[in-house]
Design an enzyme around this catalytic site. Structure first.
Site, short mmCIF file in Angstrom:
data_model
loop_
_atom_site.label_atom_id
_atom_site.label_comp_id
_atom_site.label_asym_id
_atom_site.label_seq_id
_atom_site.Cartn_x
_atom_site.Cartn_y
_atom_site.Cartn_z
N LYS A 191 0.85 -1.19 0.00
CA LYS A 191 0.00 0.00 0.00
C LYS A 191 0.89 1.24 0.00
CE LYS A 191 -1.93 2.43 3.28
NZ LYS A 191 -1.70 3.79 2.73
N GLU A 267 10.29 0.57 10.42
CA GLU A 267 11.34 1.59 10.25
C GLU A 267 10.64 2.91 10.55
OE1 GLU A 267 13.22 4.35 9.28
OE2 GLU A 267 13.16 3.84 7.14
N CYS A 301 13.61 10.41 7.68
CA CYS A 301 13.64 9.81 9.02
C CYS A 301 15.03 9.95 9.64
CB CYS A 301 13.21 8.36 8.96
SG CYS A 301 14.06 7.44 7.66
N GLU A 398 10.03 14.51 16.54
CA GLU A 398 10.39 14.57 15.13
C GLU A 398 9.58 15.68 14.46
OE1 GLU A 398 9.36 11.13 12.58
OE2 GLU A 398 11.45 11.21 11.95
#
Ligand code: NAI
Ligand code: MG
Length: 500
Positions: A191, A267, A301, A398
């Site tokens: 997806k 991840e 990331c 983040e």
């Protein structure tokens, strides 16, 4: 608004949106519900095309196709050599279509087209080639049994694999996920992120042209809920590999626990430190720090969102890194010489501006940037805060945008302590000329990848993944194959054998 299939030209780059349906069992099909959703151009927020929206019933259909391809089809049964040959042909096709794919990636994601052409697309074909070469090197061990038995292990494909990818590197993530899974002989339901469905569909068609049999690679466009959730809860998916937020990673693990205990690799996010020592060449350190946070509009990331500068060079570094940020060229990602395009969408844009507000409120010093650019699209100035602390929101969460936070430290011990003061552990960087310092720091940073005097260098053979809340498992390298393989032990008695 461009209709499906319409030709468009962006600053001389021709882009055609050819594929907007779901790719199931080797065919492009509409969603069973007939639903579609809009996909946008981040430069303007305008609609590019409408794309089929997968629901739970489409996930079921794709899983059925993948299950049939796994249980009865040729892919898991052919030799690794044959799989590798088909994957290598797939890599050729990606290379042949690189220009068109790069332009489509830029249209849907907003990254500078030069980067899409020179970084993203070559990374895709390289990782595919890496695993095409690995496909015929997957083998088990001969065991040394204590009794009169012969024992060996077989490394078998795990089965039907669900892959869920984010929007920041749509194609790189697509190939990072599918390549080891294909090499292992698994069948796949992937997806895409709801923000960036277009290039993966294009590549689904290339997979078909390369000779990947129907049902082996199914590609669905759709939202986290219902389509992503249907994958992670599915009773007939044996493993899920996910890249995205820590919050969604947690949901995926929960779904696996509540359904069939499928294997999970994650991840996730990061808050990676870049530690710059007094002996560093300041110009080089400035360049590295700049790239390490502003690359991909900060939507990475591994972004070095915490820059630790030793006190001896702090003032000089701060002055130069601010000058460097002011030289950043921001604009239409199809224009030559542009370094920074728009953020992906309004949600991310608002979220980043909100973090900038938190930074000001919590007492960090705003040195440059902090504002949106223009009144259309999602452009944000390269922003720098100094006097950031690890317990401020901008110091620990983040941000996923072009926001640099600068910290300072005195001793190497302090750098280690502060650098590790995070719930994340994805990456870290070190800038020094002293090998002893580099060795000590690289072994002390609790993160899955450490770059010394460079940053964000990736390679098919270089494993990558998180310590702590940055994830579970490794991607890339031979390590990643183990995520898609089961180990079976086979034992048989030895009769009349001269030795054990
Ligand atoms: P997200 O983690 O929600 O989305 C990533 C993927 O997961 C998308 O394909 C999405 O459709 C899917 N997803 C969402 N909810 C799901 C669910 N319940 N079950 C299964 N799949 C689901 O990330 P989002 O919302 O796009 O971004 C939020 C933040 O996540 C960003 O600000 C950034 O901090 C972080 N992020 C990290 C990425 C990375 O590379 N590690 C990539 C994208 C986002
Ligand atoms: Mg989300």
């Amino acid at each position: 608004m461009a209709a499906h299939g319409a030709n468009q030209t962006h600053k001389g780059y021709p882009v055609t949106v050819k594929y907007t349906q779901l790719f199931i069992n080797g065919e492009f099909v509409d969603a069973i519900s007939g639903k579609t959703f809009e996909t946008y151009d981040p430069r303007t927020g305008d609609v590019i095309a409408r794309v089929a929206e997968a629901g739970k019933e489409d996930v079921d259909l794709a899983v059925k196709a993948a299950r049939n391809a796994f249980d009865n089809g040729p892919w898991p049964r052919m030799s690794g050599y044959e799989r590798g040959r088909i994957m290598s042909k797939y890599a050729d096709l990606v290379e042949q279509n690189m220009e068109e794919l790069a332009a489509l990636e830029t249209l849907n994601n907003g990254k500078p087209v030069a980067i899409a052409r020179l970084v993203d697309l070559p990374t895709c074909s390289k990782v595919l080639r890496y695993y095409s070469g690995a496909a015929d090197k997957i083998h088990g061990q001969t065991l040394k049994m204590a009794g009169p038995y012969q024992g060996y292990t077989l490394h078998e494909p795990i089965g039907v694999v669900g892959l869920i990818v984010p929007w920041n590197f749509p194609l790189v993530m697509f190939f990072n996920k599918i390549s080891p899974a294909l090499a292992s002989g698994c069948t796949l339901v992937l997806k895409t992120a709801e923000q960036t469905p277009l290039t993966a569909l294009y590549c689904a068609n290339l997979a078909r042209e390369a000779g990947i049999p129907p049902g082996v690679l199914n590609v669905l466009s759709g939202f986290g809920d219902p389509a992503g959730a249907a994958i992670s809860h599915h009773m007939d998916i044996d493993k899920v590999s996910f890249t995205g937020s820590t919050e969604t990673g947690r949901k995926i693990m929960e779904a696996a626990a509540k359904s069939n205990l499928k294997r999970v690799t994650l991840e996730l996010g990061g808050k990676s430190p870049l530690i710059i020592m007094n002996d560093a060449d300041v110009e080089e350190a400035v360049n590295l720090a700049h790239q390490a946070i502003y690359f991909n509009m900060g939507q990475a990331c591994i972004a070095a969102s915490r820059i630790y500068v030793q006190e001896g060079i702090y003032d000089e570094f701060v002055k130069k890194v601010v000058e460097r940020a002011k030289k950043q060229v921001i604009g239409d990602p199809f224009t030559d010489g542009v370094h920074q395009g728009p953020q992906i969408n309004k949600t991310q844009f608002d979220r980043i501006l909100q973090y900038i507000e938190y930074g000001k409120q919590e007492g960090a010093t705003l040195l440059t940037g902090g504002n949106r650019i223009g009144d259309k699209g999602f452009y944000i100035e390269p922003t720098i805060f100094s006097h950031v602390k690890e317990d401020m929101k901008i110091g620990k969460e983040e941000i996923f945008g072009p926001v640099m936070s600068i910290f300072t430290f005195k001793s190497i011990e302090e750098a280690i302590e502060l650098g590790n003061k995070t719930t994340y552990g994805l990456a870290g960087g070190i800038v020094t000329k002293n090998i002893d310092v580099a060795n000590r720091l690289s072994r002390s940073i609790r993160a899955g990848i450490v770059w010394i005097n460079c940053y964000a260098v990736f390679d098919g053979d270089a494993p990558f993944g998180g310590y702590k809340m940055s994830g579970i498992g490794r991607e890339n390298g031979l390590y990643d194959l183990s995520n898609y393989l089961q180990v079976k032990c086979v034992i048989t008695p030895l009769h009349h054998s001269p030795w054990l």
